[in-house]
Design a protein around this motif. Structure first.
Motif, PDB file in Angstrom:
ATOM      1  N   ARG A  10      17.632  27.162  25.443  1.00 33.42           N
ATOM      2  CA  ARG A  10      18.090  28.558  25.513  1.00 33.42           C
ATOM      3  C   ARG A  10      19.549  28.557  25.114  1.00 33.42           C
ATOM      4  O   ARG A  10      20.342  27.789  25.654  1.00 33.42           O
ATOM      5  N   ILE A  11      19.892  29.399  24.146  1.00 31.29           N
ATOM      6  CA  ILE A  11      21.256  29.414  23.627  1.00 31.29           C
ATOM      7  C   ILE A  11      21.643  30.851  23.279  1.00 31.29           C
ATOM      8  O   ILE A  11      20.811  31.636  22.828  1.00 31.29           O
ATOM      9  N   ASN A  12      22.888  31.173  23.501  1.00 30.13           N
ATOM     10  CA  ASN A  12      23.430  32.478  23.171  1.00 30.13           C
ATOM     11  C   ASN A  12      23.224  32.756  21.685  1.00 30.13           C
ATOM     12  O   ASN A  12      23.451  31.891  20.847  1.00 30.13           O
ATOM     13  N   GLU A  13      22.786  33.968  21.353  1.00 29.39           N
ATOM     14  CA  GLU A  13      22.472  34.317  19.965  1.00 29.39           C
ATOM     15  C   GLU A  13      23.672  34.151  19.022  1.00 29.39           C
ATOM     16  O   GLU A  13      23.532  33.640  17.914  1.00 29.39           O
ATOM     17  N   ASP A  14      24.854  34.555  19.476  1.00 36.37           N
ATOM     18  CA  ASP A  14      26.048  34.413  18.628  1.00 36.37           C
ATOM     19  C   ASP A  14      26.398  32.943  18.392  1.00 36.37           C
ATOM     20  O   ASP A  14      26.814  32.562  17.303  1.00 36.37           O
ATOM     21  N   MET A  15      26.223  32.121  19.426  1.00 37.89           N
ATOM     22  CA  MET A  15      26.483  30.688  19.285  1.00 37.89           C
ATOM     23  C   MET A  15      25.504  30.081  18.283  1.00 37.89           C
ATOM     24  O   MET A  15      25.895  29.287  17.426  1.00 37.89           O
ATOM     25  N   LEU A  16      24.238  30.475  18.379  1.00 40.70           N
ATOM     26  CA  LEU A  16      23.234  29.954  17.456  1.00 40.70           C
ATOM     27  C   LEU A  16      23.564  30.353  16.014  1.00 40.70           C
ATOM     28  O   LEU A  16      23.464  29.529  15.105  1.00 40.70           O
ATOM     29  N   LYS A  17      23.977  31.579  15.813  1.00 39.12           N
ATOM     30  CA  LYS A  17      24.345  32.023  14.460  1.00 39.12           C
ATOM     31  C   LYS A  17      25.501  31.196  13.918  1.00 39.12           C
ATOM     32  O   LYS A  17      25.507  30.815  12.741  1.00 39.12           O
ATOM     33  N   ALA A  18      26.485  30.899  14.760  1.00 44.36           N
ATOM     34  CA  ALA A  18      27.626  30.088  14.337  1.00 44.36           C
ATOM     35  C   ALA A  18      27.177  28.671  13.974  1.00 44.36           C
ATOM     36  O   ALA A  18      27.632  28.097  12.971  1.00 44.36           O
ATOM     37  N   ILE A  19      26.260  28.108  14.760  1.00 42.40           N
ATOM     38  CA  ILE A  19      25.750  26.757  14.482  1.00 42.40           C
ATOM     39  C   ILE A  19      24.925  26.761  13.205  1.00 42.40           C
ATOM     40  O   ILE A  19      25.032  25.838  12.386  1.00 42.40           O
TER      41      ILE A  19
END
Length: 54
Positions: A10-19
């Motif tokens: 489970r990961i924050n959507e904004d963090m995933l987009k950055a990754i």
């Protein structure tokens, strides 16, 4: 090569987009980028997994 195990993350959507963007910039998959980031952090903190002798 070490055996890989799948698990849900489970990961924050904004963090995933950055990754995902970082991974694309480095020509890696998102999964590969996350693995690279984790291993880098483990090495920097002298906690990398022991290599098995075969």
């Amino acid at each position: 090569m070490a055996k890989k195990k799948a698990f849900a993350l489970r990961i924050n959507e904004d963090m995933l987009k950055a990754i995902e963007k970082w991974a694309a910039d480095e020509f890696r998959s998102t999964n590969g980028q996350i693995e690279w980031m984790l291993m880098k952090s483990l090495k920097e903190n002298k906690r990398e997994p022991k290599k098995k002798i075969e």
